[in-house]
Design a protein around this motif. Structure first.
Motif, PDB file in Angstrom:
ATOM      1  N   GLN A 176      12.337  68.817  47.800  1.00 17.45           N
ATOM      2  CA  GLN A 176      13.539  68.528  47.025  1.00 17.45           C
ATOM      3  C   GLN A 176      14.782  69.005  47.759  1.00 17.45           C
ATOM      4  O   GLN A 176      15.797  68.296  47.852  1.00 17.45           O
ATOM      5  CB  GLN A 176      13.461  69.196  45.646  1.00 17.45           C
ATOM      6  CG  GLN A 176      14.592  68.818  44.705  1.00 17.45           C
ATOM      7  CD  GLN A 176      14.571  67.363  44.325  1.00 17.45           C
ATOM      8  OE1 GLN A 176      13.645  66.888  43.672  1.00 17.45           O
ATOM      9  NE2 GLN A 176      15.582  66.614  44.740  1.00 17.45           N
ATOM     10  N   SER A 177      14.699  70.207  48.316  1.00 15.31           N
ATOM     11  CA  SER A 177      15.828  70.745  49.082  1.00 15.31           C
ATOM     12  C   SER A 177      16.060  69.942  50.361  1.00 15.31           C
ATOM     13  O   SER A 177      17.210  69.672  50.742  1.00 15.31           O
ATOM     14  CB  SER A 177      15.558  72.215  49.413  1.00 15.31           C
ATOM     15  OG  SER A 177      16.583  72.750  50.212  1.00 15.31           O
ATOM     16  N   GLN A 178      14.979  69.538  51.017  1.00 14.88           N
ATOM     17  CA  GLN A 178      15.100  68.764  52.250  1.00 14.88           C
ATOM     18  C   GLN A 178      15.716  67.389  51.981  1.00 14.88           C
ATOM     19  O   GLN A 178      16.555  66.902  52.767  1.00 14.88           O
ATOM     20  CB  GLN A 178      13.718  68.606  52.892  1.00 14.88           C
ATOM     21  CG  GLN A 178      13.059  69.894  53.315  1.00 14.88           C
ATOM     22  CD  GLN A 178      13.736  70.522  54.519  1.00 14.88           C
ATOM     23  OE1 GLN A 178      14.424  69.854  55.286  1.00 14.88           O
ATOM     24  NE2 GLN A 178      13.579  71.824  54.667  1.00 14.88           N
ATOM     25  N   LEU A 179      15.334  66.766  50.875  1.00 14.81           N
ATOM     26  CA  LEU A 179      15.918  65.472  50.515  1.00 14.81           C
ATOM     27  C   LEU A 179      17.414  65.600  50.235  1.00 14.81           C
ATOM     28  O   LEU A 179      18.226  64.766  50.694  1.00 14.81           O
ATOM     29  CB  LEU A 179      15.200  64.899  49.290  1.00 14.81           C
ATOM     30  CG  LEU A 179      13.829  64.257  49.526  1.00 14.81           C
ATOM     31  CD1 LEU A 179      13.107  64.015  48.209  1.00 14.81           C
ATOM     32  CD2 LEU A 179      13.988  62.945  50.298  1.00 14.81           C
ATOM     33  N   ASP A 192       2.873  59.833  49.228  1.00 14.45           N
ATOM     34  CA  ASP A 192       3.036  58.711  50.156  1.00 14.45           C
ATOM     35  C   ASP A 192       4.035  57.695  49.611  1.00 14.45           C
ATOM     36  O   ASP A 192       4.823  57.108  50.372  1.00 14.45           O
ATOM     37  CB  ASP A 192       1.690  58.029  50.404  1.00 14.45           C
ATOM     38  CG  ASP A 192       0.760  58.859  51.279  1.00 14.45           C
ATOM     39  OD1 ASP A 192       1.252  59.779  51.951  1.00 14.45           O
ATOM     40  OD2 ASP A 192      -0.460  58.587  51.263  1.00 14.45           O
ATOM     41  N   ALA A 193       4.006  57.480  48.292  1.00 13.04           N
ATOM     42  CA  ALA A 193       4.942  56.532  47.678  1.00 13.04           C
ATOM     43  C   ALA A 193       6.380  57.028  47.820  1.00 13.04           C
ATOM     44  O   ALA A 193       7.305  56.225  48.060  1.00 13.04           O
ATOM     45  CB  ALA A 193       4.597  56.331  46.204  1.00 13.04           C
ATOM     46  N   VAL A 194       6.595  58.336  47.683  1.00 16.35           N
ATOM     47  CA  VAL A 194       7.941  58.891  47.856  1.00 16.35           C
ATOM     48  C   VAL A 194       8.387  58.728  49.306  1.00 16.35           C
ATOM     49  O   VAL A 194       9.530  58.334  49.586  1.00 16.35           O
ATOM     50  CB  VAL A 194       7.971  60.378  47.448  1.00 16.35           C
ATOM     51  CG1 VAL A 194       9.323  61.002  47.785  1.00 16.35           C
ATOM     52  CG2 VAL A 194       7.681  60.537  45.960  1.00 16.35           C
ATOM     53  N   ALA A 214      18.532  56.084  40.109  1.00 14.37           N
ATOM     54  CA  ALA A 214      17.672  56.371  38.957  1.00 14.37           C
ATOM     55  C   ALA A 214      16.201  56.132  39.267  1.00 14.37           C
ATOM     56  O   ALA A 214      15.319  56.773  38.677  1.00 14.37           O
ATOM     57  CB  ALA A 214      18.100  55.510  37.771  1.00 14.37           C
ATOM     58  N   THR A 215      15.934  55.202  40.172  1.00 12.43           N
ATOM     59  CA  THR A 215      14.542  54.913  40.529  1.00 12.43           C
ATOM     60  C   THR A 215      14.292  55.150  42.012  1.00 12.43           C
ATOM     61  O   THR A 215      13.345  54.608  42.578  1.00 12.43           O
ATOM     62  CB  THR A 215      14.197  53.458  40.173  1.00 12.43           C
ATOM     63  OG1 THR A 215      15.095  52.570  40.875  1.00 12.43           O
ATOM     64  CG2 THR A 215      14.303  53.223  38.683  1.00 12.43           C
ATOM     65  N   GLY A 216      15.149  55.945  42.634  1.00 14.19           N
ATOM     66  CA  GLY A 216      15.037  56.200  44.058  1.00 14.19           C
ATOM     67  C   GLY A 216      13.971  57.246  44.382  1.00 14.19           C
ATOM     68  O   GLY A 216      13.265  57.754  43.509  1.00 14.19           O
ATOM     69  N   PRO A 217      13.867  57.607  45.674  1.00 15.24           N
ATOM     70  CA  PRO A 217      12.831  58.571  46.088  1.00 15.24           C
ATOM     71  C   PRO A 217      13.005  59.944  45.457  1.00 15.24           C
ATOM     72  O   PRO A 217      12.011  60.598  45.130  1.00 15.24           O
ATOM     73  CB  PRO A 217      12.994  58.613  47.610  1.00 15.24           C
ATOM     74  CG  PRO A 217      14.357  58.065  47.890  1.00 15.24           C
ATOM     75  CD  PRO A 217      14.632  57.080  46.813  1.00 15.24           C
TER      76      PRO A 217
END
Length: 455
Positions: free
Chosen positions: A115-118, A300-302, A372-375
């Motif tokens: 989460q922090s890396q994103l 993998d989906a993310v 809203a529907t992003g990674p």
């Protein structure tokens, strides 16, 4: 009753008291022995013969005490219930451990988590948008992208390693189940022979019941006592141990996920899948076939969403050379995600070709942080789901732990040795022995008097 018959009665009383003292000593010496069931003396009053005789009649007072043997104090219902509860508790504990390990791999919340890396990755695009002509923010962006891909790879590697470790643990657990089943079959044979010969086999039964309880913990097995003293152990309704015969289980599938994954437990002789009733093996099998693969697929989906979102937006802008942006990431899974652009000039920051350097495309890229529907949203959903499942598993393990303690307390209250009770028995048998000895003395005095009167 003649005086000589009285001596026989006294001898039986002495023998019964001596057996009681020996048995009490056996209980006291094994007070700390795991799985030991206390034993008690089975004695009954021996009456006179009820068969009439022409020239004789039995003594009116009976014929003393008869020791029929010893009994092992145990409640089979509580033992069967304990096997089931041990299996349920082991299953809950294994599930909790699996989810806890996945939480540890994700590292959320934390500065090193995905989460922090994103967030750092998307925010780096803001810096590029604020200064689209400088090389420094572009280089920093590539560094953030590399760190993000590395973070995905690290988590994917941790999950793959957890899968491998669980597979090895399942193999070791199944090997333990097979060994325990073979030991139960061996003890069944010894107990059946001893029972047929009229020899007590209480200690062997204690050892066997400990193994059956362990089988309940490892594989959700349940034991059922037969009339000949043996125990039939079943898993999912199929016999694992029947008399002196033990069946074997085997782990199926590949040893690593990279080799194709897949895992199962089957009967070694037929290859038919075994229906586990709970226990550690069931928890590990669920982790291998459901829990770990589901979170690996979600990760993998993310990663695929990050690559798709970034590459699509990159293709909508222009790099420093005026060309449309090339894909920033390659790979479609967390383990294969890599940074494909190595030159900072290849960052498509501008929404228009040169000579314009407006940074519009970089701003549009940074705005994906709030999709809203992003990674990011998908990853947050994954973390929330994991947290809920982990908390639920933790509560379930706590509840099963409480039930387990209650069941074990109940069964130990029946079968375990109480030093207070044994000390009371010790004094009781001691006084009984002393009274029987005093009876022998009284009979001896009476015989001496009788012999004196004959002279």
């Amino acid at each position: 009753m003649s005086d000589f018959a009285s001596l026989g009665l006294a001898a039986r009383a002495l023998q019964a008291a001596q057996r009681g003292l020996d048995l009490t000593g056996q209980n006291i010496s094994n007070v700390n022995t795991p799985g030991y069931s206390r034993q008690r003396l089975d004695q009954v009053a021996q009456g006179s013969s009820v068969v009439p005789s022409m020239w004789s009649a039995g003594p009116i007072t009976g014929d003393g005490v008869l020791v029929r043997g010893t009994q092992r104090v145990r409640d089979e219902f509580l033992e069967s219930h304990a096997q089931q509860v041990h299996g349920s508790q082991a299953l809950a504990a294994t599930t909790q451990s699996t989810l806890g390990s996945i939480e540890g791999a994700l590292g959320e919340p934390g500065s090193t988590g995905l989460q922090s890396q994103l967030s750092s990755f998307w925010n780096a695009w803001h810096d590029v948008a604020n200064d689209p002509t400088s090389t420094a923010p572009r280089a920093a962006l590539l560094a953030n992208a590399t760190q993000l891909a590395g973070a995905f790879g690290r988590v994917a590697g941790d999950l793959d390693q957890q899968w491998t470790d669980s597979r090895e643990q399942l193999t070791a657990t199944v090997a333990e189940v097979n060994q325990s089943a073979a030991d139960v079959a061996r003890l069944n044979d010894a107990i059946r022979s001893a029972t047929a010969s009229g020899v007590p086999a209480h200690e062997l039964s204690d050892q066997r019941d400990q193994l059956v309880l362990r089988l309940g913990e490892t594989a959700g097995a349940v034991g059922r006592l037969a009339d000949d003293g043996t125990v039939t152990v079943t898993i999912g309704g199929t016999a694992l141990v029947s008399g002196s015969h033990a069946s074997a289980l085997a782990v199926t599938g590949q040893a690593t996920r990279a080799a194709g994954g897949g895992a199962g437990v089957a009967w070694a002789a037929s290859g038919t899948p075994a229906s586990l009733g709970g226990g550690t093996a069931q928890g590990l099998l669920t982790a291998l076939t459901e829990t770990i693969p589901s979170y690996t697929d979600a990760l993998d989906a993310v990663a695929a969403s990050v690559a798709s979102t970034t590459n699509t937006q990159q293709a909508a802008g222009y790099d420093r050379a005026g060309a449309l942006g090339s894909p920033l990431f390659s790979g479609t899974t967390a383990g294969s995600l890599r940074v494909a652009v190595t030159d900072p000039a290849g960052i498509a920051a501008s929404s228009a070709p040169p000579p314009a350097y407006d940074g519009g495309n970089a701003s549009a890229m940074a705005a994906h942080l709030g999709d809203a529907t992003g990674p990011d949203a998908s990853y947050r959903s994954l973390v929330v789901q994991l947290g809920v499942q982990s908390q639920s598993a933790s509560r379930q393990a706590d509840v099963q732990g409480v039930v387990l303690r209650q069941v074990d307390t109940a069964r130990q209250g029946v079968s375990s040795v109480s030093l207070d009770e044994e000390m009371t028995n010790l004094m009781s048998y001691q006084h009984a022995y002393a009274a029987a000895a005093r009876f022998v003395t009284a009979v001896d005095d009476a015989l001496s008097t009788l012999m004196t009167m004959t002279h």
